[in-house]
Design a protein around this motif. Structure first.
Motif, PDB file in Angstrom:
ATOM      1  N   LEU A  98      81.639  50.921  14.989  1.00 43.46           N
ATOM      2  CA  LEU A  98      82.310  50.226  16.087  1.00 43.46           C
ATOM      3  C   LEU A  98      83.665  49.686  15.639  1.00 43.46           C
ATOM      4  O   LEU A  98      84.640  49.715  16.403  1.00 43.46           O
ATOM      5  CB  LEU A  98      81.426  49.093  16.604  1.00 43.46           C
ATOM      6  N   GLU A  99      83.740  49.191  14.413  1.00 37.53           N
ATOM      7  CA  GLU A  99      85.028  48.706  13.917  1.00 37.53           C
ATOM      8  C   GLU A  99      85.997  49.857  13.684  1.00 37.53           C
ATOM      9  O   GLU A  99      87.221  49.668  13.810  1.00 37.53           O
ATOM     10  CB  GLU A  99      84.812  47.897  12.638  1.00 37.53           C
ATOM     11  N   TRP A 100      85.493  51.041  13.326  1.00 36.34           N
ATOM     12  CA  TRP A 100      86.369  52.212  13.212  1.00 36.34           C
ATOM     13  C   TRP A 100      87.106  52.469  14.525  1.00 36.34           C
ATOM     14  O   TRP A 100      88.253  52.901  14.525  1.00 36.34           O
ATOM     15  CB  TRP A 100      85.556  53.451  12.848  1.00 36.34           C
ATOM     16  N   THR A 101      86.426  52.200  15.633  1.00 37.26           N
ATOM     17  CA  THR A 101      87.023  52.456  16.941  1.00 37.26           C
ATOM     18  C   THR A 101      87.873  51.291  17.426  1.00 37.26           C
ATOM     19  O   THR A 101      88.948  51.494  17.989  1.00 37.26           O
ATOM     20  CB  THR A 101      85.905  52.738  17.967  1.00 37.26           C
ATOM     21  N   ALA A 102      87.411  50.053  17.193  1.00 39.26           N
ATOM     22  CA  ALA A 102      88.066  48.886  17.792  1.00 39.26           C
ATOM     23  C   ALA A 102      89.299  48.422  17.017  1.00 39.26           C
ATOM     24  O   ALA A 102      90.331  48.101  17.627  1.00 39.26           O
ATOM     25  CB  ALA A 102      87.061  47.741  17.909  1.00 39.26           C
ATOM     26  N   LEU A 103      89.217  48.369  15.696  1.00 31.72           N
ATOM     27  CA  LEU A 103      90.316  47.780  14.919  1.00 31.72           C
ATOM     28  C   LEU A 103      91.638  48.540  15.045  1.00 31.72           C
ATOM     29  O   LEU A 103      92.699  47.901  15.072  1.00 31.72           O
ATOM     30  CB  LEU A 103      89.914  47.659  13.450  1.00 31.72           C
ATOM     31  N   PRO A 104      91.667  49.884  15.127  1.00 36.79           N
ATOM     32  CA  PRO A 104      92.959  50.552  15.330  1.00 36.79           C
ATOM     33  C   PRO A 104      93.645  50.169  16.632  1.00 36.79           C
ATOM     34  O   PRO A 104      94.872  50.255  16.741  1.00 36.79           O
ATOM     35  CB  PRO A 104      92.598  52.041  15.302  1.00 36.79           C
ATOM     36  N   TRP A 105      92.855  49.738  17.641  1.00 31.53           N
ATOM     37  CA  TRP A 105      93.463  49.277  18.886  1.00 31.53           C
ATOM     38  C   TRP A 105      93.983  47.846  18.746  1.00 31.53           C
ATOM     39  O   TRP A 105      94.985  47.488  19.359  1.00 31.53           O
ATOM     40  CB  TRP A 105      92.446  49.346  20.020  1.00 31.53           C
ATOM     41  N   VAL A 106      93.300  47.029  17.926  1.00 34.04           N
ATOM     42  CA  VAL A 106      93.738  45.646  17.719  1.00 34.04           C
ATOM     43  C   VAL A 106      94.955  45.600  16.808  1.00 34.04           C
ATOM     44  O   VAL A 106      95.918  44.866  17.065  1.00 34.04           O
ATOM     45  CB  VAL A 106      92.577  44.810  17.144  1.00 34.04           C
ATOM     46  N   VAL A 107      94.906  46.375  15.730  1.00 33.26           N
ATOM     47  CA  VAL A 107      96.017  46.430  14.760  1.00 33.26           C
ATOM     48  C   VAL A 107      96.459  47.888  14.664  1.00 33.26           C
ATOM     49  O   VAL A 107      95.929  48.642  13.842  1.00 33.26           O
ATOM     50  CB  VAL A 107      95.601  45.884  13.383  1.00 33.26           C
TER      51      VAL A 107
END
Length: 408
Positions: free
Chosen positions: A189-198
């Protein structure tokens, strides 16, 4: 007007966990197939390429061909059985809640054997892979190895607890075991979410950010689940506290001093170091507030056992920065790592390992309480009874005559 019914938080959390597990199971099972058979579907990589970018995925997995093919069979065993564990976990939880004892025991045996087999595959892969060749480098390798050991030990302690008739401890250890397993879907889930946040982060950088807090997050989730299922106000034989206020105060001061040193270490490392520091500090602060408020609420409500368990975990959490700093220095000098890698690994394993230690202390607390009650019963049965006093002699019978008989 009818007020809308309030949805219980526990039900929402249960549904969310089950949904994540069911969604991740096919991803885990097919994750390694492309390295064994050309053109085989990899559901996780396909979804990731369409939610982030194909370039993001290709750059990350291009370096995995050599290390994965070197240990292909163990990785296939680990990934396929890991997907099966994602399905068995909700089954175990729901059968325990609904008291389906026979089904819970049968699936529990399958779950335990699957944990051991899946972790054996992961252990063989890690043993054959140099830390420098691991996904995202040595810090990730160290974190994976720590999670593996924690998963196996918590499953083993859970089995021993049920064999020695400690169902409450069995529940705690198995929830912690499944918490460690949940690091895999949460990482995706962090693989997907963090690139959108940072924007602009590579998958390697996302992994480094994720390991700073995933162990702490899953252990906190396991603790919240344990406390939600355990509604006892007291536990037989458990009196007082093993973590009184002086102990908690010393732990907080120790943790504050270690945090100050950690912040001072990370600040000169620029934007990358600041991101790593925030990825560690924000979840740590959130967990601290949750444990602090929960133990205070339990104390106000008179729930002594809940207060004790919250407080023991709070002490462990406060000590985790000091443990992490010490582990970082040890890793830096023993494995000859650079300081940034050593600190990333040390902070990554600190929260999970101290939560494991807190669960062990809680288990000792319960076991000591049972032993104390047993000794009290033995002392009561062995205590000599006072000698019975002799029964008083019966009074002589009085003969009552009629007045006419006396005059005659």
């Amino acid at each position: 007007m009818h007020r809308p019914s309030r949805v219980p938080v526990r039900r929402v959390a249960t549904v969310a966990v089950v949904a994540v597990c069911l969604g991740y199971a096919p991803i885990a099972m097919t994750d390694v197939w492309p390295y064994a058979w050309s053109g085989a579907p990899a559901i996780g990589q396909w979804l990731l390429a369409r939610t982030v970018s194909a370039h993001y995925v290709s750059d990350a997995f291009a370096t995995r061909v050599g290390p994965y093919r070197h240990s292909l069979v163990p990785l296939l065993v680990h990934s396929v059985l890991g997907g099966l564990l994602m399905l068995l976990g909700p089954v175990q939880l729901l059968t325990a809640v609904r008291r389906r004892i026979r089904l819970h025991r049968a699936t529990g045996v399958v779950f335990a054997l699957t944990v051991y087999a899946s972790m054996a595959g992961a252990a063989i892969y890690l043993a054959r892979t140099k830390p420098a060749d691991a996904f995202s480098g040595p810090a990730f390798w160290i974190t994976l190895a720590t999670i593996l050991v924690g998963t196996v030990l918590s499953a083993t302690f859970g089995i021993l607890a049920v064999l020695t008739r400690f169902p409450d401890l069995h529940q705690r250890w198995l929830l912690l075991c499944y918490g460690y397993l949940m690091t895999a879907p949460l990482l995706r889930l962090e693989w997907t979410a963090l690139p959108w946040v940072v924007p602009g982060l590579s998958l390697t950088q996302v992994n480094q950010l994720a390991i700073m807090h995933l162990g702490l997050v899953v252990c906190l989730g396991a603790l919240l689940a344990s406390r939600a299922l355990d509604r006892r106000e007291t536990v037989p034989g458990v009196h007082g506290s093993w973590a009184p206020w002086p102990v908690l105060a010393v732990a907080q001061l120790t943790g504050a001093g270690a945090l100050a040193w950690i912040v001072r270490t990370y600040l000169p490392w620029g934007a990358g170091g600041h991101r790593l520091l925030l990825a560690y500090l924000l979840p740590l602060l959130a967990a601290y507030l949750v444990l602090l408020l929960r133990q205070r609420a339990a104390g106000r409500q008179g729930h002594g056992w809940a207060r004790e368990e919250w407080r023991l975990h709070l002490v462990a959490l406060c000590l985790s920065p000091a443990y992490s700093a010490g582990a970082a220095l040890f890793l830096e000098h023993s494995l000859h790592l650079d300081r940034r890698t050593a600190f990333t690994a040390g902070l990554g394993i600190g929260g999970g390992m101290l939560a494991f230690a807190a669960t062990a202390v809680v288990s000792l607390r319960v076991m000591y309480g049972r032993e104390l009650r047993k000794r009290e019963r033995l002392a009561a049965t062995a205590r000599p009874r006072p000698a019975a006093s002799p029964a008083p002699a019966p009074a002589p019978a009085l003969s009552v005559t009629h007045p006419r008989e006396q005059t005659s």
